[in-house]
Write a protein that holds these residues in place. Structure first.
Motif, PDB file in Angstrom:
ATOM      1  N   PRO A  90       0.794  -1.241   0.000  1.00 55.22           N
ATOM      2  CA  PRO A  90       0.000   0.000   0.000  1.00 55.22           C
ATOM      3  C   PRO A  90       0.826   1.292   0.000  1.00 55.22           C
ATOM      4  O   PRO A  90       0.595   2.162  -0.822  1.00 55.22           O
ATOM      5  N   ASN A  91       1.772   1.407   0.904  1.00 56.73           N
ATOM      6  CA  ASN A  91       2.534   2.663   0.921  1.00 56.73           C
ATOM      7  C   ASN A  91       3.972   2.418   0.500  1.00 56.73           C
ATOM      8  O   ASN A  91       4.900   2.685   1.254  1.00 56.73           O
ATOM      9  N   GLU A  92       4.125   1.860  -0.672  1.00 55.43           N
ATOM     10  CA  GLU A  92       5.467   1.468  -1.113  1.00 55.43           C
ATOM     11  C   GLU A  92       6.462   2.618  -0.972  1.00 55.43           C
ATOM     12  O   GLU A  92       6.272   3.705  -1.488  1.00 55.43           O
ATOM     13  N   ARG A  93       7.518   2.315  -0.225  1.00 57.84           N
ATOM     14  CA  ARG A  93       8.532   3.332  -0.024  1.00 57.84           C
ATOM     15  C   ARG A  93       9.899   2.786  -0.424  1.00 57.84           C
ATOM     16  O   ARG A  93      10.727   3.501  -0.963  1.00 57.84           O
ATOM     17  N   TYR A  94      10.081   1.502  -0.169  1.00 59.20           N
ATOM     18  CA  TYR A  94      11.364   0.883  -0.511  1.00 59.20           C
ATOM     19  C   TYR A  94      11.145  -0.233  -1.507  1.00 59.20           C
ATOM     20  O   TYR A  94      10.167  -0.980  -1.425  1.00 59.20           O
ATOM     21  N   ARG A  95      12.078  -0.333  -2.440  1.00 56.04           N
ATOM     22  CA  ARG A  95      11.942  -1.335  -3.507  1.00 56.04           C
ATOM     23  C   ARG A  95      13.126  -2.294  -3.429  1.00 56.04           C
ATOM     24  O   ARG A  95      14.278  -1.872  -3.414  1.00 56.04           O
ATOM     25  N   LEU A  96      12.820  -3.573  -3.369  1.00 54.52           N
ATOM     26  CA  LEU A  96      13.874  -4.562  -3.182  1.00 54.52           C
ATOM     27  C   LEU A  96      13.870  -5.616  -4.286  1.00 54.52           C
ATOM     28  O   LEU A  96      12.857  -5.837  -4.953  1.00 54.52           O
ATOM     29  N   LEU A  97      15.028  -6.247  -4.434  1.00 51.87           N
ATOM     30  CA  LEU A  97      15.171  -7.322  -5.424  1.00 51.87           C
ATOM     31  C   LEU A  97      15.426  -8.627  -4.675  1.00 51.87           C
ATOM     32  O   LEU A  97      16.200  -8.664  -3.731  1.00 51.87           O
ATOM     33  N   TRP A  98      14.780  -9.694  -5.100  1.00 49.09           N
ATOM     34  CA  TRP A  98      14.934 -11.018  -4.471  1.00 49.09           C
ATOM     35  C   TRP A  98      15.783 -11.904  -5.365  1.00 49.09           C
ATOM     36  O   TRP A  98      15.597 -11.927  -6.579  1.00 49.09           O
ATOM     37  N   ASP A  99      16.705 -12.627  -4.743  1.00 48.73           N
ATOM     38  CA  ASP A  99      17.525 -13.570  -5.517  1.00 48.73           C
ATOM     39  C   ASP A  99      17.318 -14.987  -5.007  1.00 48.73           C
ATOM     40  O   ASP A  99      17.278 -15.213  -3.798  1.00 48.73           O
ATOM     41  N   ASN A 100      17.223 -15.917  -5.943  1.00 52.39           N
ATOM     42  CA  ASN A 100      17.085 -17.357  -5.666  1.00 52.39           C
ATOM     43  C   ASN A 100      15.608 -17.766  -5.591  1.00 52.39           C
ATOM     44  O   ASN A 100      14.717 -16.930  -5.715  1.00 52.39           O
TER      45      ASN A 100
END
Ligand code: SF4
Ligand code: SF4
Lengths: 373, 415
Positions: B263-273
Motif C-alpha cells: 500500500p505505501n510502497e517506499r522501498y523497492r527490493l530485489l529477491w535472488d534465488n
C-alpha cells in the motif's frame, strides 16, 4: 617395504614436492580437481598436472565465498588457494562435474589471479554418438587453449608419449590392486592409498617408473603373513584419509578393491596407444568407469559396484561419502539396494576433511565387520 | 469460512489481483487433464522446469513438472514430512528438497494433489543443475520409463561453438526420441505455431514483470512466484497467452490507478534465488510492514530471460541458444551482470538473497555477487539462510532480526 616410504613422503608434503619440482625442472604446474581432467594433454604440453585435495588447515578464507553447505573438497581447495599456499601454481583446470565444482571455477576465476584458467566442459551424458563427438571436440578445444595461452604447440607424438606414460602408471596401479585383491596381507591399505595419491602428484615419468618397480617387487614377494580380515570394498568420491585404511584393518577388515575417484576409477581403462591420440582419450573418457556426475546408463554405477563386489569376493562394502556431495548421495540408495539384492552387506560412512575420532570410527567399522560372513 | 461471506471491504477488494481466480481454474483443469491423460490416450512426460517443452506440446504429450510439484508441496507445508520419508529411503538430507519431496511423493502418492500422474517418459535438461540428472535417473529406475537427457553444456563465460554443435544435434535426437515414445510423426508446421505461442507467452510474461517498474509496483515478486506457474507448465499454448494477456491488462490498470502491491510502497527490493515456498506470506507481510516491496526477482524472470536468443522463424534452431544460455547455466559474473541490469531497471534500494541450502548452483557464488554489488553500487544486501521446501532449515527469529537490521540500513540510506 622401504621404497613405499618415498610415496608417503610425497603425499605428506605434496606442496613441498610441487615447489621442488617446479624449481628443479622449471615446469609450469596446473592444478586440477577430478579424474575427468585430461591430464595427458597437460602433460604433453610439458606442464605438470597436480591434483588438488582439500586442506587439513582450518577454513579461514573460503567461508567468505562458499556457504557452509559446500563439500569439504571445494571449500578446502579454495582455502588453500586463497591462503596463498598454492602460489606455485600457474593455473587450474576445471572439468565440468558437479554443481559445486562448477561454481568453484567461477569463484576461483574471480578471486584468484593465476595466469591460466580453463573450464573443460565435458558432456554429461556419455551414451550417444553426438556426446562422443562433443567429447573429442572439447578435448581439442582444451588443447588449443593450452597452446594459445602458453604459446606452445602439442604434437601428436608428444601426446602419444604422454598417453604411454599415463598408461604405465595405470597399469602399475591396476597390477598392485589385483595383487592385493589376491592376497590382501601383501600390502597395507594406507600404502596403496599413498601409491594412488602419489600418482596424481608426482612427476609422471618418475611415478611410472617407481610404481612399476613397486608392482614388480610386490609380484615377487611372498605373502606377508596370512590375512584374516574380511574382504572390504570402498565406494564413494575421493578418500583422502590414510587412517581409514588402518582403522578398517584394526577392526578386522582388509580393503581389497574400491570404486573411488582416487582409486580404481582413476586407473581403470587404458587409453588406446594407436590412432589419433585425442580420439583415443575421448574414447577412454566415454567408456571408463562412470562417476555419478556423468550418465552412461541408469544402472551403470549399481552394476559397477555389484560387479566389483562379485569379482573381488567382497564380504562387505563401505560407502565413504563426502558430506554435501550431491551426486554421490543420490546414487547411494540404489547402489545399496542392488548390493542388498546380491546379499552383499554395506554401510554408509559420511566423512569430511576432518574425520571423526578414531574411537568412533572403529566402533562403527567393528560393528559392521563383525556381522560380515 | 469463505471470504465471500464476509462483508467486503472496498479498499481490500481493490488490492486483490483478480486474475488469481482464473489462474487457479486453469491449473486445476491442467492437473485433471494430466491425471486423466491415460484415459484419454495421452502421454505424460515429466520434464525439468528449464527444459525444452515446446516439442512435447507439438506431440500432444502433457508436460508435468516435478519442480512445480515441489513448490506446491512446499507452499502447502508438506515438505518436511516428504523430505523425511526420502531420508528414510536413504537420500541424504543435504540434497535438493524438490528432489527429495518428489522422490518420496512418488512412493506414497503424497503431496497436496495426491501425487503426480506417473510418467510415460522423462525429459531431463541439465541447464539448471546437475541435480536433475541424478533425480531423473532415480525416477527412470522407479517408473521404468525411457529417459531423454538434453545436455546443455555450462557456459561460464562463453557458449562455445563445440557446445552449440552438440546441443543442435540433440534437438534432432529429441525429436526422434519423441516420435518413438509417442508413436507418431513430429509435425513441423505445428512446431512453428507452438514456437510462436511460446515466444508470445514469454514476451507477455516479461511485460507483466516489467509493470513493476511503475511506482508503486502493481505486483510484487511474491505475486510473480504465483503467476509463474503457467509460463512454466503451459508455455507454448494459447491458454498461457490468454492468461498473461489478461494479467497484463489488470496490472496496467492497477499501475494507472496507482494501486501498489504494498500500500505505501517506499522501498523497492530485489529477491535472488528460489522462493521460500512455505513462508512467502510471512516474508511478504514482513517486508510490507516496512513499506518495502520486493519488486523483482532473478527467479521468475528466468522463464523469459532467453528471449533475445529465440527466433520466431526458427524456433527449433534457436532453442539451442535459448535453452543453453539461461540464468543458472552461466558464470557468477554473468549472473552479476543480469542482476545489475535489474537493479537499474526496477530502481531497487536493496537486494535480498536467499541462500538456499538445497540448491547449490543458485546459491554458491552469492557471497561474491553480494560483495561486488556492495563494492560497485553501494547497494545494501541481506542474506537469508533458508530452503525452498524444507522448513527445518528455517529459523524465524534469526531471520526476523536480520530483516529488521537490514531494513534499518535501507531506511537510513534512503530516509
Ligand atoms: S565431493 Fe562431490 S560435491 Fe564435492 S566436488 Fe566432488 S563431486 Fe562435487
Ligand atoms: S538443485 Fe536447484 S536448480 Fe536443481 S532442481 Fe533443485 S532447486 Fe532446482
Amino acid at each position: 617395504m622401504n621404497t613405499i616410504r618415498q610415496f608417503h613422503d610425497v603425499i605428506n608434503d605434496s606442496d613441498g614436492y610441487a615447489r621442488r619440482l617446479k624449481n628443479d625442472s622449471g615446469k609450469k604446474i596446473l592444478g586440477y580437481f577430478c579424474s575427468y581432467t585430461p591430464e595427458e594433454i597437460i602433460h604433453a604440453a610439458g606442464i605438470h598436472p597436480l591434483r588438488l585435495f582439500g586442506t587439513r588447515s582450518a577454513i579461514a578464507h573460503a567461508d567468505a565465498h562458499l556457504q557452509a553447505y559446500s563439500c569439504s573438497l571445494v571449500r578446502g581447495v579454495l582455502e588453500e588457494a586463497l591462503a596463498g599456499r598454492l602460489e606455485f601454481l600457474d593455473g587450474a583446470v576445471f572439468p565440468h562435474t558437479c554443481d559445486s565444482i562448477q561454481r568453484l571455477s567461477d569463484i576461483w576465476r574471480l578471486n584468484l589471479k593465476f595466469s591460466f584458467h580453463s573450464d573443460v566442459v565435458l558432456p554429461v551424458k556419455l551414451d550417444t554418438s553426438s556426446a562422443r563427438q562433443y567429447m573429442g571436440d572439447v578435448l581439442r578445444k582444451f588443447k588449443r587453449e593450452l597452446e594459445m595461452d602458453l604459446g606452445l604447440s602439442i604434437t601428436d607424438a608428444q601426446l602419444s608419449k604422454s598417453i604411454k606414460t599415463f598408461n604405465t602408471i595405470k597399469r602399475a596401479l591396476g597390477k598392485i590392486y589385483r595383487l592385493r585383491s589376491a592376497n590382501p596381507g601383501l600390502i597395507a591399505g594406507a600404502d596403496v592409498y599413498a601409491l594412488v595419491k602419489s600418482a596424481m602428484i608426482m612427476d609422471r615419468a618418475d611415478a611410472a617408473e617407481k610404481l612399476t618397480a613397486v608392482a614388480d617387487q610386490l609380484e615377487k614377494t611372498k605373502a606377508a603373513g596370512a590375512d584374516s580380515g574380511k574382504r572390504i570394498v570402498l565406494s564413494g568420491g575421493l578418500c583422502d584419509h590414510a587412517d581409514i585404511y588402518s582403522i578398517i584393518e584394526k577392526s578386522g577388515g582388509a580393503v581389497v578393491w574400491d570404486d573411488l575417484c582416487t582409486g580404481s576409477r582413476y586407473f581403470e581403462g587404458l587409453v588406446s596407444e594407436g590412432g589419433d591420440p585425442i580420439e583415443a582419450l575421448a574414447d577412454r573418457f566415454t567408456e571408463r568407469v562412470v562417476c555419478p556426475a556423468k550418465h552412461s546408463s541408469i544402472t551403470a554405477r549399481g552394476d559397477g559396484i555389484v560387479g566389483i563386489a562379485k569379482e573381488h569376493r567382497a564380504s562387505g562394502v563401505i560407502f565413504l561419502l563426502l558430506k554435501f556431495c550431491d551426486p554421490h548421495s543420490f546414487d547411494y540408495p540404489y547402489m545399496k539396494e542392488m548390493l542388498d539384492r546380491e546379499g552383499v552387506p554395506s554401510m554408509l560412512m559420511e566423512i569430511e576433511q576432518d574425520l571423526p575420532s578414531e574411537g568412533q570410527l572403529s566402533t562403527r567399522f567393528e560393528a559392521f565387520i563383525e556381522m560380515l560372513r | 469460512m469463505s471470504e465471500e461471506h464476509l462483508k467486503k471491504d472496498p479498499e481490500k477488494e481493490k488490492m486483490k489481483v483478480k486474475s488469481i481466480k482464473k489462474m487457479k481454474e486453469i491449473m486445476t483443469a491442467y492437473y485433471i487433464d494430466a491425471k486423466t491423460a491415460a484415459q484419454n490416450g495421452k502421454k505424460v512426460a515429466w520434464i525439468t522446469s528449464g527444459g525444452p517443452v515446446e516439442p512435447l506440446i507439438v506431440m500432444d504429450a502433457i508436460p508435468v513438472y516435478p519442480e512445480n510439484h515441489g513448490a506446491m508441496i512446499g507452499a502447502s507445508k508438506m515438505g518436511v514430512d516428504l523430505c523425511e520419508k526420502a531420508e528414510d529411503m536413504g537420500y541424504c538430507r543435504d540434497i535438493c528438497s524438490y528432489a527429495r519431496s518428489d522422490i518420496a511423493a512418488s512412493t506414497v502418492n503424497g503431496g497436496p494433489i495426491g501425487g503426480l500422474p506417473a510418467p510415460d517418459f522423462l525429459v531431463c535438461c541439465n541447464n539448471i543443475c546437475g541435480t536433475v540428472l541424478k533425480w531423473y535417473e532415480v525416477q527412470a529406475r522407479y517408473y521404468k520409463v525411457p529417459l531423454f537427457i538434453f545436455d546443455t553444456p555450462f557456459c561460464h563465460t562463453e557458449f562455445s561453438s563445440e557446445a552449440r554443435k552438440y546441443v543442435r544435434s540433440q534437438i534432432d535426437e529429441y525429436i526422434k526420441f519423441l516420435e518413438v515414445v509417442c508413436g507418431k510423426k513430429f509435425d513441423m508446421d505445428k512446431m512453428k505455431e507452438v514456437g510462436r505461442l511460446s515466444l508470445q507467452g514469454q514476451r507477455l510474461w516479461q511485460d507483466v514483470l516489467d509493470t513493476t517498474m511503475n511506482k508503486p509496483a502493481p505486483m510484487s515478486a511474491f505475486d510473480a512466484f504465483f503467476h509463474l506457474a503457467l509460463i512454466v507448465t503451459l508455455r507454448g499454448t494459447q491458454t498461457a497467452v490468454d492468461y498473461y494477456t489478461m494479467l497484463l491488462e489488470e496490472m496496467k490498470e492497477r499501475a494507472a490507478q496507482k494501486i501498489g502491491a504494498v500500500p505505501n510502497e517506499r522501498y523497492r527490493l530485489l529477491w535472488d534465488n528460489l522462493p521460500v515456498w512455505f513462508k512467502t506470506k510471512w516474508l511478504s507481510d514482513k517486508f510490507a510492514s516496512y513499506d518495502a516491496c520486493l519488486v523483482a526477482d532473478t527467479y521468475t524472470s528466468a522463464w523469459c530471460g532467453s528471449l533475445e536468443y529465440l527466433d520466431e522463424n526458427d524456433f527449433l534452431g534457436s532453442m539451442v541458444e535459448g535453452y543453453t544460455r539461461i540464468y543458472l547455466n552461466i558464470g557468477v559474473d554473468e549472473m552479476l551482470k543480469i542482476i545489475k541490469k535489474m537493479i537499474k531497471k526496477y530502481d531497487v534500494d536493496g537486494i535480498v538473497m536467499h541462500s538456499n541450502r538445497s540448491c547449490k548452483p543458485y546459491s554458491l557464488g552469492q557471497y561474491d555477487i553480494m560483495k561486488s554489488l556492495q563494492r560497485d553500487t553501494g547497494l545494501p544486501s541481506l542474506m537469508i539462510e533458508a530452503d525452498m521446501v524444507d522448513e527445518r532449515a528455517w529459523s524465524e527469529s534469526q531471520i526476523e532480526t536480520r530483516i529488521d537490521a537490514f531494513m534499518e540500513i535501507i531506511k537510513q540510506k534512503k530516509g
